[in-house]
Design an enzyme around this catalytic site. Structure first.
Site, PDB file in Angstrom:
ATOM      1  N   ALA A 106       0.857  -1.191   0.000  1.00 19.42           N
ATOM      2  CA  ALA A 106       0.000   0.000   0.000  1.00 19.42           C
ATOM      3  C   ALA A 106       0.886   1.231   0.000  1.00 19.42           C
ATOM      4  O   ALA A 106       2.105   1.140   0.179  1.00 19.42           O
ATOM      5  CB  ALA A 106      -0.920   0.015   1.223  1.00 19.42           C
ATOM      6  N   LYS A 107       0.295   2.388  -0.201  1.00 23.26           N
ATOM      7  CA  LYS A 107       1.037   3.647  -0.103  1.00 23.26           C
ATOM      8  C   LYS A 107       0.043   4.787   0.046  1.00 23.26           C
ATOM      9  O   LYS A 107      -1.102   4.691  -0.413  1.00 23.26           O
ATOM     10  CB  LYS A 107       1.898   3.886  -1.357  1.00 23.26           C
ATOM     11  CG  LYS A 107       3.158   4.679  -1.069  1.00 23.26           C
ATOM     12  CD  LYS A 107       4.206   3.812  -0.373  1.00 23.26           C
ATOM     13  CE  LYS A 107       5.494   4.593  -0.112  1.00 23.26           C
ATOM     14  NZ  LYS A 107       6.544   3.716   0.419  1.00 23.26           N
TER      15      LYS A 107
END
Length: 362
Positions: A106-107
């Site tokens: 994720a980011k």
């Protein structure tokens, strides 16, 4: 220029297709892995110090959760785009998998310039951003961490805002926190230390020593600054350093401790007294043994890779080398130590911190 036109997400997808061809991964799997599971865009109204209201744009992207909850940093930078965040999320999936961690990728990102904001403005923006993504994150769902432009203090604000929303302390919602609120010893140094360990192992496999090695480092944030300290302490010669303002080059070596003190006083590396000024572009093409790009992605491309004189490219940043550049480096006998290995120290220690948080273990 490649056909991806230097779009970070297009490059991540191209890398996936290249690897899938080598490993014989079926097309249907590549189609699934080539897209992100979820991307949430939020607006972040924030009261500034002059009582005006600014509305920042932010994202939280999940690439994959097959191996467990998604994991990835939050980036504060004026150049953040959705495609950049999607690429970073995809790279996190490969990194966590390579490290055998029970995480997907994720980011997060917010379009802002943290260097031009006060601590109060950053706190108010961070808390509002956290409130906007509060239903997307959680210890069993998605666990943020620091990245470019964020710090342990920012992580503490995320932790506190999420915990207030839940009505109780949730230590494991975020990693990279200060030690006083459940952080893990060594987390701040972990990414830079991991880059250093990968250099040591690379040299050992080649029968070489780090002593006297000439090293160029682009980027003097958390990763670049700590990596510079570790290699200098080990006897390497750091011949060039840079930050966003530009760099300094001295063939006989820069005094890393003095540069660090200069930065701590608010100075820019380009203004450091020692060596000669170079641009970030020139720095990549300097004569050296090891080039460590520790800034942003897409720094080494098909346009400049042929002019790189280093024998080893050690990726401290995420995605600094494009597929075009990779092909040129391979043809020129330049060894690239990829980001999914060399800068994975941060997520490894983040995993330790997450486990500690789940156990309420300080």
């Amino acid at each position: 220029m490649s056909t991806t036109a230097q779009n970070p997400f297009g490059i991540a997808q191209e890398q996936l297709r290249n690897v899938a061809g080598v490993f014989g991964i079926e097309d249907d799997m590549v189609t699934v892995l080539g897209e992100c599971k979820k991307a949430v865009e939020v607006s972040i109204p924030t009261t500034m110090d002059d009582d005006s209201i600014r509305v920042f744009t932010g994202w939280r992207v999940t690439h994959n959760v097959a191996r467990g909850p998604s994991k990835g940093g939050i980036r504060y930078h004026p150049g953040v785009t959705l495609d950049e965040v999607k690429a970073l999320a995809m790279w996190m999936t490969w990194k966590c998998s390579l490290m055998n961690l029970p995480f997907g990728g994720a980011k997060g990102g917010v379009v802002c310039d943290p260097k031009q904001m006060s601590a109060g403005e950053l706190e108010r923006m961070t808390r509002r951003y956290t409130s906007e993504i509060v239903n997307e994150i959680g210890p069993e769902k998605d666990i943020p961490a620091p990245d470019v432009g964020t710090s342990p203090a920012v992580m503490a604000w995320v932790f506190d805002t999420y915990s207030m929303n839940q009505g109780h302390s949730v230590l494991s919602v975020v990693t990279g926190k200060p030690l006083a609120v459940g952080g893990s010893l060594g987390r701040v140094e972990a990414t830079g230390r991991g880059v250093f360990f990968c250099l040591e192992e690379t040299l050992a496999r080649r029968g070489e020593s780090i002593e006297g090695l000439k090293i160029v480092i682009q980027g003097f944030g958390n990763v670049g600054a700590l990596f510079a300290r570790f290699v200098a302490d080990a006897g390497a010669i750091v011949v060039a350093l840079s930050d966003s303002s530009g760099g300094r080059y001295d063939e006989s070596g820069l005094d890393v401790a003095r540069v660090t003190a200069h930065k701590a006083r608010g100075g820019r590396i380009v203004d450091f007294t020692g060596g000669e000024a170079v641009t970030n572009e020139e720095l990549l093409e300097l004569s050296c043994d090891v080039l460590a790009p520790c800034a942003l992605e897409l720094m080494l491309t098909g346009e400049n890779a042929d002019r790189v004189k280093a024998r080893i490219v050690l990726e401290g940043a995420n995605g600094p080398t494009t597929p075009d550049a990779d092909a040129i480096f391979e043809g020129n006998g330049v060894l690239v130590v990829p980001d999914v290995l060399s800068n994975a120290g941060g997520v490894v220690v983040s995993y330790f911190e997450w486990v500690q948080g789940l156990q309420e273990l300080f």
